[in-house]
Design an enzyme around this catalytic site. Sequence first.
Site, mmCIF file in Angstrom:
data_model
loop_
_atom_site.group_PDB
_atom_site.id
_atom_site.type_symbol
_atom_site.label_atom_id
_atom_site.label_comp_id
_atom_site.label_asym_id
_atom_site.label_seq_id
_atom_site.Cartn_x
_atom_site.Cartn_y
_atom_site.Cartn_z
ATOM 1 N N LEU A 1 44.423 48.298 37.998
ATOM 2 C CA LEU A 1 45.095 47.267 37.199
ATOM 3 C C LEU A 1 44.314 45.970 37.319
ATOM 4 O O LEU A 1 44.216 45.389 38.404
ATOM 5 C CB LEU A 1 46.528 47.053 37.693
ATOM 6 C CG LEU A 1 47.382 48.316 37.902
ATOM 7 C CD1 LEU A 1 48.803 47.928 38.308
ATOM 8 C CD2 LEU A 1 47.398 49.175 36.636
ATOM 9 N N LEU B 1 40.739 43.911 35.315
ATOM 10 C CA LEU B 1 39.309 44.185 35.166
ATOM 11 C C LEU B 1 38.527 42.872 35.241
ATOM 12 O O LEU B 1 37.675 42.573 34.414
ATOM 13 C CB LEU B 1 39.055 44.919 33.828
ATOM 14 C CG LEU B 1 37.686 45.574 33.647
ATOM 15 C CD1 LEU B 1 37.399 46.589 34.738
ATOM 16 C CD2 LEU B 1 37.581 46.229 32.269
ATOM 17 N N GLY B 2 38.853 42.078 36.249
ATOM 18 C CA GLY B 2 38.081 40.854 36.506
ATOM 19 C C GLY B 2 36.881 41.186 37.382
ATOM 20 O O GLY B 2 36.379 42.315 37.367
ATOM 21 N N ASN B 3 36.435 40.203 38.156
ATOM 22 C CA ASN B 3 35.270 40.409 39.032
ATOM 23 C C ASN B 3 35.461 41.592 39.960
ATOM 24 O O ASN B 3 34.577 42.408 40.144
ATOM 25 C CB ASN B 3 35.044 39.176 39.922
ATOM 26 C CG ASN B 3 34.508 38.015 39.135
ATOM 27 O OD1 ASN B 3 33.970 38.200 38.041
ATOM 28 N ND2 ASN B 3 34.653 36.816 39.671
ATOM 29 N N GLY C 1 44.354 49.099 33.564
ATOM 30 C CA GLY C 1 45.340 48.253 32.920
ATOM 31 C C GLY C 1 44.777 46.857 32.677
ATOM 32 O O GLY C 1 44.260 46.234 33.598
ATOM 33 N N ARG D 1 34.454 45.413 27.117
ATOM 34 C CA ARG D 1 34.719 45.176 28.527
ATOM 35 C C ARG D 1 33.750 45.893 29.464
ATOM 36 O O ARG D 1 33.916 45.878 30.673
ATOM 37 C CB ARG D 1 36.165 45.574 28.866
ATOM 38 C CG ARG D 1 37.230 44.834 28.058
ATOM 39 C CD ARG D 1 37.197 43.327 28.326
ATOM 40 N NE ARG D 1 37.491 43.005 29.711
ATOM 41 C CZ ARG D 1 38.697 42.711 30.169
ATOM 42 N NH1 ARG D 1 39.718 42.695 29.346
ATOM 43 N NH2 ARG D 1 38.886 42.416 31.434
ATOM 44 N N VAL E 1 43.198 39.496 52.587
ATOM 45 C CA VAL E 1 42.787 38.453 53.540
ATOM 46 C C VAL E 1 41.302 38.587 53.845
ATOM 47 O O VAL E 1 40.836 39.645 54.263
ATOM 48 C CB VAL E 1 43.574 38.556 54.865
ATOM 49 C CG1 VAL E 1 43.140 37.448 55.823
ATOM 50 C CG2 VAL E 1 45.074 38.484 54.617
ATOM 51 N N LYS F 1 47.617 33.807 53.231
ATOM 52 C CA LYS F 1 46.878 34.664 54.160
ATOM 53 C C LYS F 1 47.402 34.495 55.584
ATOM 54 O O LYS F 1 47.487 35.466 56.349
ATOM 55 C CB LYS F 1 45.393 34.344 54.075
ATOM 56 C CG LYS F 1 44.799 34.753 52.716
ATOM 57 C CD LYS F 1 43.443 34.109 52.449
ATOM 58 C CE LYS F 1 42.889 34.569 51.110
ATOM 59 N NZ LYS F 1 41.691 33.787 50.699
#
Lengths: 440, 440
Positions: B13, B15-17, B47, B55, B134, B207
């Site tokens: 879920l 699809l960034g970096n 997702g 993409r 973290v 964190k």
Amino acid sequence: MNGDQKPIGVAVLGLGNVGSEVVRIIDESATDLAARIGAPLQLRGIGVRRVSADRGVPVELLTDNIEELVSRDDVDIVVELMGPVEPARKAILTALEQGKSVVTANKALMSVSTGELAQAAEAAHVDLYFEAAVAGAIPVIRPLTQSLAGDTVTRVAGIVNGTTNYILSAMDSTGADYGDALAEASALGYAEADPTADVEGYDAAAKAAILASIAFHTRVTADDVYREGITKVTAADFASARALGCTIKLLAICERLTSDDGHQSVSARVYPALVPLTHPLAAVNGAFNAVVVEAEAAGRLMFYGQGAGGAPTASAVMGDVVMAARNRVQGGRGPRESKYAKLPISPIGDIPTRYYVSMRVADRPGVLAAVATEFGNRSVSIAEVRQEGIDDGGEPRGARLVVVTHKATDAALSETVKALASLDVVQSVDSVIRMEGTSE
Amino acid sequence: MNGDQKPIGVAVLGLGNVGSEVVRIIDESATDLAARIGAPLQLRGIGVRRVSADRGVPVELLTDNIEELVSRDDVDIVVELMGPVEPARKAILTALEQGKSVVTANKALMSVSTGELAQAAEAAHVDLYFEAAVAGAIPVIRPLTQSLAGDTVTRVAGIVNGTTNYILSAMDSTGADYGDALAEASALGYAEADPTADVEGYDAAAKAAILASIAFHTRVTADDVYREGITKVTAADFASARALGCTIKLLAICERLTSDDGHQSVSARVYPALVPLTHPLAAVNGAFNAVVVEAEAAGRLMFYGQGAGGAPTASAVMGDVVMAARNRVQGGRGPRESKYAKLPISPIGDIPTRYYVSMRVADRPGVLAAVATEFGNRSVSIAEVRQEGIDDGGEPRGARLVVVTHKATDAALSETVKALASLDVVQSVDSVIRMEGTSE
């Protein structure tokens, strides 16, 4: 999860520094451990060489019949802290065959006998954990086998022997010779009466074998590890290192190598190396350990802490005990031996590194040209040269010449050194030390 | 273990970096991952908010119907990399309820909703892993929950936010003001367009909540964490810090406190602090992260590496994916939430630390006595005082007075500062910053 669960029976083999701490933690942290495991731990017995009443634990817990202890029906987990290879190997095999999970800190055993033990654990469907075998309290086995299980590890380099690091740190900071630093380490309890295993690099080589095995999913034993100790490192080497912006550390290095035609292999090696003062391992002093892991996606990670000692090693042992006990309570097992990659081991002759070569030469014109020619003839490229006069009253007067090379293979360097030694102008080649932690 | 095993289906879920790197590793390392898991991983779908063909992945893998994707029968593991809290929370809950194992890097979610998610995982008997939440690639969750499971953790202190560490490192090395350093960080992509979550300490606080929860077996949420950001740190503070042999770092600190009558509690807090240059955290610069863990038996451990970025975070995610997949193949589960200790949270007012107080005072006799009296009246002991003249053309001419205290509670210090501000001779109290990493 509650205290009514059937207890998990533990047998501890060995009651030295680490064993005593393990027994203490099982006793003093009983409530916490039970909550974390979901069942109480129950110490069933402690295997020792000789039963006596002055060991600081109830004498009825002690037994010198190891085989009987590890076979008891009410023992679920065997914690092996006897060392060295035998009788530990036999005790662990018996325990595994009897379906007990095993936790060990025995690096010597794990570096020679890992396949046999792993198979026995596999056949019995039990855990064989050994976090404490490498770098004491510092988690390295679990991060490599689990946290980095989805990444591709390319290199593991570490300071994994506290005794030698203590000696080298002392030589660096006080200018002491090896012999004096070793004597001080012995007096302070940092070196054993017979320091061979430490100072000749056997201990570090065992750990390198374990690290290489798990990092590269390939079975690597202590025999596969190239090894040099620190006994030939001199105060003059430290002085030269400092002039080059370096210190000297005994490193265990495990590397994944890819040849020009794409074939992969593994190198595992232990030797003293010049390390730039800017490298994170240069700042690891005294009895501390540190392991630097490089992986394709993660980049460079460093793990640092106390690599030996009763309490720190017991911490790692108890982490494994809790995990093995949880698996007993909840079902499931920890990671098994992973050796699918079966990469070949590269001989040391093929490994490219940089070198520092220190030699005593005649102090007259043409010497540098003669020396440089020998390097050039074997395609060993020189990065830096330093010459210092030596006035030790000898005749003829000589000079100390230090050459630092770019990367070359061990084979090419060895031939060069042989040729240098036979040159008229070279009186002696005093030191050949590799240089790590620089890229050129 | 072989390739004929039923594949383990994975849904990603986001699809960034990080998501892109996860998808890349699943594809490029397919053979290795299958060997490590004992079954191949199969990417079932990704997702995204909007499906589009550009993409970099086969468009047929993309879907904007998250709920449908995570509920598919052929999905075994859901990897949540969408952030922030919603819609991630709903997607994860659905996945867990459908019996999928979940891996997430979502610290905001894990720091507010951990109980709810842990219960859902427990009910479904599946794994919920969050190593990447973290310190990116640095293994800290697994070492704390597993390697240190048999030890008693007393303190976790870390630099866990790369953006603020980049800004503070730049202020330290260039003498820049906060605004200029932030602008540079933004230009270089180290700070987001809206940097609030980072510079105000919300990210670090999330964190800290996660670290405190697992270190102390106690449920700690982001609301329990005392939080100050770095926006008020000035170039003058860095100059004073340097004169005191310190630098300034944004620290996340989790501490187990024991009162005089033996009661234990937990403190979790985030603030900029003066750190001695000799402390290992002082050398952690730029976008790097480091976490120092102190435990009774293990002593002090440090973990260091890249705390953010697509590939490093993906490394941590993939480690969790491999572990969750192994558990699917072999049976068994990773550690569950451990919250048995249920320690109370100490309010910040009760926490004793050292303080650095910088104020502008009148440059005349008797000032120091007046200031010192206010500290003394509240039993705040002074360790060091420095006074520098200020010539900014103003009238009356003033001086900068820096006071460093011994340990005092936040409550006592706050009252002191209030009293100082109302003194005639004090023109302004400019900075109050805690000091960490020293024992006095």
